[in-house]
Design an enzyme around this catalytic site. Structure first.
Site, PDB file in Angstrom:
ATOM      1  N   HIS A  91       0.812  -1.219   0.000  1.00 55.15           N
ATOM      2  CA  HIS A  91       0.000   0.000   0.000  1.00 55.15           C
ATOM      3  C   HIS A  91       0.845   1.268   0.000  1.00 55.15           C
ATOM      4  O   HIS A  91       0.349   2.343  -0.324  1.00 55.15           O
ATOM      5  CB  HIS A  91      -0.989   0.006   1.173  1.00 55.15           C
ATOM      6  CG  HIS A  91      -0.392   0.280   2.514  1.00 55.15           C
ATOM      7  ND1 HIS A  91      -0.091  -0.700   3.428  1.00 55.15           N
ATOM      8  CD2 HIS A  91      -0.044   1.438   3.114  1.00 55.15           C
ATOM      9  CE1 HIS A  91       0.399  -0.161   4.524  1.00 55.15           C
ATOM     10  NE2 HIS A  91       0.444   1.142   4.358  1.00 55.15           N
ATOM     11  N   ASP A 114       0.053  -7.588   1.294  1.00 56.32           N
ATOM     12  CA  ASP A 114       0.474  -6.197   1.468  1.00 56.32           C
ATOM     13  C   ASP A 114       1.991  -6.082   1.560  1.00 56.32           C
ATOM     14  O   ASP A 114       2.521  -5.357   2.407  1.00 56.32           O
ATOM     15  CB  ASP A 114      -0.188  -5.563   2.702  1.00 56.32           C
ATOM     16  CG  ASP A 114      -0.113  -4.034   2.673  1.00 56.32           C
ATOM     17  OD1 ASP A 114       0.140  -3.471   1.591  1.00 56.32           O
ATOM     18  OD2 ASP A 114      -0.284  -3.409   3.736  1.00 56.32           O
ATOM     19  N   ASN A 156       5.072   4.762   9.416  1.00 62.59           N
ATOM     20  CA  ASN A 156       5.828   3.590   9.842  1.00 62.59           C
ATOM     21  C   ASN A 156       5.612   2.396   8.916  1.00 62.59           C
ATOM     22  O   ASN A 156       6.361   1.414   8.973  1.00 62.59           O
ATOM     23  CB  ASN A 156       5.438   3.148  11.257  1.00 62.59           C
ATOM     24  CG  ASN A 156       6.189   3.901  12.341  1.00 62.59           C
ATOM     25  OD1 ASN A 156       5.619   4.740  13.021  1.00 62.59           O
ATOM     26  ND2 ASN A 156       7.471   3.601  12.498  1.00 62.59           N
ATOM     27  N   SER A 157       4.568   2.445   8.083  1.00 64.22           N
ATOM     28  CA  SER A 157       4.251   1.312   7.212  1.00 64.22           C
ATOM     29  C   SER A 157       5.461   0.915   6.378  1.00 64.22           C
ATOM     30  O   SER A 157       6.075   1.758   5.718  1.00 64.22           O
ATOM     31  CB  SER A 157       3.090   1.663   6.284  1.00 64.22           C
ATOM     32  OG  SER A 157       1.891   1.780   6.996  1.00 64.22           O
ATOM     33  N   GLY A 191      -7.880 -27.582  -3.114  1.00 65.67           N
ATOM     34  CA  GLY A 191      -8.965 -28.079  -3.945  1.00 65.67           C
ATOM     35  C   GLY A 191     -10.223 -28.385  -3.172  1.00 65.67           C
ATOM     36  O   GLY A 191     -10.942 -29.331  -3.492  1.00 65.67           O
TER      37      GLY A 191
END
Length: 467
Positions: free
Chosen positions: A117, A147, A220-221, A277
């Site tokens: 992001h 992410d 901080n991401s 499956g």
């Protein structure tokens, strides 16, 4: 008669005995911390502690941070503001700036781990190092489902962090979050591991978060979560907050998961996911009797086993209850999908089952999802120009099955001109279509009769008559 006072030496000995007895009664972790505080020499391979400050021993994380912080970078990603907002409320040509952090994980190649992001939709990415240098970055690969993203810069004299084994983490371990909150500049905050294996924190994606009370804020991401040795144990990703600021509940992607995703992004530019499956249902009081299960049953039951899938090869059957995957208890279909999606292709897993009340265990290997294509015109000339595939994982998670339109060539036929890529055919002539095989059989047996296709487009059901 009062007892004579004990000699000072005896009092000191008794005090020492009481102190040792107190240590023995303390929890092992607290005892270890107490003894560590009493130790005068640093342990080999650990962050060194200063001898004294003002004549008094005082621990400090500064030596470790001095080694680690040069590997944590600031990321500035620019994108077209109109595109970022769907074309709304943005002047043409204006730019949207997104700021985050990243971690250098390979100094020789210039590889940087960050969040998807942070760089999503970016047209230009700049990476700033602690020493003041700034470089343009390219995206090697990005995975919105976890992410995570890998960037690359061409820069000499870089310093990288080592990915630690995040499976060694325990609740209560000390950790430090490093990043660039609010664009203030590089900062470090300390805390503990508050919880492990957190999931169901957002609407989509695969989740297995470390929860920490180390302060994590916007900016901080993509930054580093390290242990006291300075090893990378997580990539800071998100916070839980009612106000927009930190309230002591932050989340990081474990380094083991980040490492697996990174390797796939480096090799393929994307993550190749597989599956078992299985289509499953949550067991509820309403469907317990219908499924033939004992009253009070809970968990997950197999609704369908895909032909040729790993589950079918291992002998999994419809109405089997799924109890665990690799020893980890499974309590819902969402939890199973999350665990399945986090496993790399080729990994062997143990699936714990209950069949007619008897517990058993089977061994499966995660295989790539089948990407079979059906050119419908080969079965019925009226369907020329329409290609179908199995419904993808994202649709199945929403409870949809059928045969998905994967491509159309409008100039080849009238049906192709009316269908759209992403449409899902869920019925032919009032017969349900759950798989590509269902569609193949129904088209092959239709003959010259008119076809009535029931299809799902978004959330709306349509019918299309083909003469």
């Amino acid at each position: 008669m009062p007892h004579p006072a004990s000699p000072p030496r005896l009092q000191r000995a008794r005090s020492a005995q009481r102190f040792l007895l107190t240590l023995q009664r303390l929890p092992a972790t607290l005892t270890a911390v107490t003894l560590l505080a009493l130790a005068s020499a640093p342990m080999p391979g650990r962050a060194a502690l200063p001898v004294a400050v003002g004549g008094q021993p005082l621990p400090s994380l500064a030596p470790m941070l001095e080694r680690v912080t040069p590997a944590v970078v600031n990321i500035s990603a620019s994108s077209d503001a109109a595109a970022s907002n769907g074309g709304r409320s943005a002047a043409p040509g204006s730019l949207r700036q997104n700021v985050g952090s990243g971690v250098i994980v390979d100094a020789s190649q210039g590889n940087i781990l960050t969040n998807h992001h942070v760089v999503r939709g970016a047209s230009a990415i700049r990476v700033s190092l602690q020493d003041g240098r700034t470089f343009n970055a390219t995206v090697v690969g990005s995975d919105p489902d976890t992410d995570l993203a890998v960037l690359r810069i061409a820069a000499p004299n870089l310093q990288a962090l080592t990915l630690s084994d995040s499976s060694d983490l325990r609740v209560g371990d000390f950790v430090v979050a490093i990043g660039d909150p609010y664009g203030l500049g590089q900062s470090a905050s300390s805390g503990i591991v508050s919880a492990l294996d957190r999931s169901s924190l957002r609407a989509a994606g695969y989740q297995n978060f470390i929860q920490t009370d180390a302060s994590i804020n916007p900016g901080n991401s993509g930054g580093a979560l390290v242990n006291l040795n300075g090893d990378l144990v997580g990539i800071n990703t998100m916070i839980y907050t009612p106000s927009g600021g930190n309230v002591g509940i932050g989340f990081a992607i474990p380094s083991n998961l980040a490492g697996e995703v990174m390797q796939q992004l480096l090799q393929h530019g994307q993550v190749q996911r597989g599956g078992l499956g299985l289509d499953t249902l949550d067991i509820t009081p309403r469907n317990t009797r219908q499924l033939g299960l004992a009253p009070g049953s809970t968990g997950v039951v197999v609704a369908r086993v895909a032909d040729g899938s790993p589950a079918q090869k291992a002998g999994v059957q419809a109405r089997d209850q799924i109890l665990s995957i690799d020893g980890k208890a499974i309590g819902s279909s969402a939890q199973l999908r999350n665990a399945e999606g986090l496993l790399p292709v080729g990994r062997q897993v143990r699936l714990g089952l209950s069949r007619a009340g008897a517990k058993t265990e089977v061994l499966l290997r995660i295989e790539p999802e089948q990407n079979e294509r059906l050119h419908a015109g080969s079965l019925d000339a009226r369907m020329m120009g329409v290609e179908f595939s199995e419904v993808g994982r994202a649709q199945r998670v929403q409870g949809n099955d059928g045969a998905a339109v994967s491509a159309t060539f409008p100039d080849r036929g009238p049906v192709a001109a009316r269908l759209q890529r992403g449409d899902i055919v869920i019925g032919v002539n009032q017969h349900p279509v759950s798989t590509l095989a269902d569609l193949r059989n129904l088209l092959a047996g239709a003959g010259a009769r008119p076809l009535v296709l029931t299809l799902l487009r978004g959330r709306t059901v349509y019918t299309l008559q083909v003469n």
